[in-house]
Scaffold this motif. Structure first.
Motif, mmCIF file in Angstrom:
data_model
loop_
_atom_site.group_PDB
_atom_site.id
_atom_site.type_symbol
_atom_site.label_atom_id
_atom_site.label_comp_id
_atom_site.label_asym_id
_atom_site.label_seq_id
_atom_site.Cartn_x
_atom_site.Cartn_y
_atom_site.Cartn_z
ATOM 1 N N PHE A 192 0.791 -1.127 0.064
ATOM 2 C CA PHE A 192 -0.020 0.273 0.083
ATOM 3 C C PHE A 192 0.848 1.169 -0.036
ATOM 4 O O PHE A 192 1.596 1.484 0.922
ATOM 5 N N VAL A 193 0.842 2.055 -1.006
ATOM 6 C CA VAL A 193 1.859 3.209 -1.211
ATOM 7 C C VAL A 193 0.954 4.541 -0.935
ATOM 8 O O VAL A 193 0.190 4.824 -1.908
ATOM 9 N N VAL A 194 0.812 5.064 -0.192
ATOM 10 C CA VAL A 194 0.106 6.371 0.220
ATOM 11 C C VAL A 194 1.175 7.563 -0.130
ATOM 12 O O VAL A 194 2.152 7.864 0.411
ATOM 13 N N GLU A 195 0.468 8.253 -1.291
ATOM 14 C CA GLU A 195 1.276 9.553 -1.850
ATOM 15 C C GLU A 195 0.872 10.692 -0.962
ATOM 16 O O GLU A 195 -0.100 11.314 -1.252
ATOM 17 N N TYR A 215 1.734 6.018 8.258
ATOM 18 C CA TYR A 215 2.558 4.839 8.091
ATOM 19 C C TYR A 215 2.388 4.186 9.613
ATOM 20 O O TYR A 215 2.525 2.960 9.728
ATOM 21 N N ARG A 216 2.308 5.050 10.481
ATOM 22 C CA ARG A 216 2.082 4.315 11.841
ATOM 23 C C ARG A 216 0.819 3.857 12.110
ATOM 24 O O ARG A 216 0.702 2.899 12.849
ATOM 25 N N LYS A 217 -0.171 3.947 11.251
ATOM 26 C CA LYS A 217 -1.369 2.974 11.311
ATOM 27 C C LYS A 217 -1.250 1.708 10.931
ATOM 28 O O LYS A 217 -2.139 0.871 11.064
ATOM 29 N N LEU A 255 2.662 -1.021 4.668
ATOM 30 C CA LEU A 255 2.260 0.387 4.119
ATOM 31 C C LEU A 255 3.279 1.420 4.172
ATOM 32 O O LEU A 255 4.072 1.574 5.035
ATOM 33 N N ILE A 256 3.622 1.988 3.136
ATOM 34 C CA ILE A 256 4.707 2.927 2.576
ATOM 35 C C ILE A 256 4.043 4.164 2.622
ATOM 36 O O ILE A 256 3.006 4.396 1.832
ATOM 37 N N GLU A 257 4.320 5.122 3.518
ATOM 38 C CA GLU A 257 3.800 6.643 3.183
ATOM 39 C C GLU A 257 5.299 7.508 2.580
ATOM 40 O O GLU A 257 6.348 7.634 3.202
ATOM 41 N N ALA A 258 4.945 7.851 1.399
ATOM 42 C CA ALA A 258 5.933 8.583 0.718
ATOM 43 C C ALA A 258 5.447 10.291 0.829
ATOM 44 O O ALA A 258 4.444 10.443 0.310
#
Length: 345
Positions: A192-195, A215-217, A255-258
């Motif tokens: 999962f990539v959050v932009e 990303y902490r979620k 889960l990747i937060e970019a």
């Protein structure tokens, strides 16, 4: 100006990359940027209609994940309404993407999808989605069928990974929480990539969520979560490679937060008056394409002239894509009701 988060540090000295790999990443980012700039020109000239959401500034995320860590044409990609560049990174030809934006029959979705609904089964592009978070469960479905084919049907070739891209606004949506829960329970091969580009249309991210560090979620789902500088393609590539390897090995999702930034307004219809000049200048100075170009030259992986040659090659490719789109036929009105239901080959 909204308070800036401290960007994660990345040690470029740890990078192992060949000249071929570096130039591939550079070419893909330049392709995305040049394509989107041409889209803006064509939109304002009346060649495209409806809403058009550009990706300028976020190229390191698409290229770093898809080109840097996945197998384009084999692994699956699920996008958002900001989907042109994801399609290009996934291997959909610029001709087909441009023709789709022109609403032509030669487009990747035969002119039916337009800007927000890019789809190509051949390239495993699962679609762009106009509704926020709509593509998240679709990506999980693709990941589930991969796991099912491997573990239940005994297909040893079923090791594909699904990459699900979405924005910070989607992380407040119920589908985000429900799908992450199922993906973690079933250890699905998905990333999962959050932009996180700081703005959900005109809503500042910090004003819309009780926990801005998305990303902490991941922790509540017992899932790996990591933040990354989304303006540094080498950093994105590194975390994506680790996440893809984890998924492919059967060890579940990440889960990747970019942390990234869109250089233009939410859409081409957005006057972009809510973001401050200081905020924009802070991020403009961190252009991911310029950053990679400087790295390649410093590491003697490419010369300035080689990079300029790629720029010229891409510009020619985009100019030809426009000619292709303009000369392509309109969809035949007799086929208006086709593709509403599944058809036999």
């Amino acid at each position: 100006m909204v308070q800036e988060r401290t960007l994660p540090k990345f040690d470029a000295a740890t990078v192992q990359i060949t000249k071929e790999e570096g130039l591939l990443l550079y070419e893909d980012m330049v392709l995305g940027r040049t394509f989107e700039d041409k889209c803006a020109e064509m939109y304002y000239r009346g060649k495209m209609f409806g809403f058009v959401h550009l990706y300028n500034g976020q190229e390191a995320v698409s290229s770093g994940v898809i080109k840097g860590a996945m197998r384009p044409g084999e692994d699956f990609v699920s996008s958002t309404y900001r989907d042109h560049v994801h399609a290009l990174s996934a291997g959909v030809p610029a001709n087909e993407v441009m023709a789709e934006l022109f609403g032509k029959a030669t487009g990747c979705s035969k002119g039916r999808g337009g800007s927000m609904h890019m789809f190509s089964s051949e390239h495993r592009m699962l679609g762009g989605y106009a509704f926020v978070a709509e593509g998240i469960p679709v990506a999980a479905g693709a990941a589930f069928q991969t796991k099912y084919r491997r573990e239940v049907l005994g297909d040893p070739k079923a090791d594909q990974v699904s990459a699900c891209f979405f924005g910070d606004g989607a992380a407040n949506n119920g589908q985000f929480f429900e799908t992450l829960n199922m993906a973690a329970l079933w250890k699905l091969p998905i990333i999962f990539v959050v932009e996180n580009n700081k703005w959900a249309i005109g809503m500042a991210h910090e004003r819309a969520t009780s926990q801005p560090e998305i990303y902490r979620k991941a922790s509540v789902f017992n899932m790996a979560g990591v933040e990354v500088d989304g303006m540094d393609i080498l950093a994105v590539r590194a975390v994506a490679q680790e996440a893809v390897a984890r998924a492919r090995a059967g060890n579940g999702p990440t889960l990747i937060e970019a942390l990234t930034y869109r250089f233009r307004g939410h859409s081409l219809a957005d006057p972009d008056e809510l973001r401050t000049k200081a905020e924009k200048e802070f991020w403009f100075a961190r252009d991911p394409i310029k950053k990679l170009a400087a790295y390649l030259v410093e590491q003697n992986l490419a010369s300035g002239e080689e990079l300029k040659a790629i720029d010229r090659q891409i510009q020619q490719e985009i100019d030809e894509a426009v000619k292709f789109a303009e000369s392509s036929p309109e969809p035949n009105a007799s086929e208006l009701y086709r593709f509403v239901f599944a058809e036999d080959e």
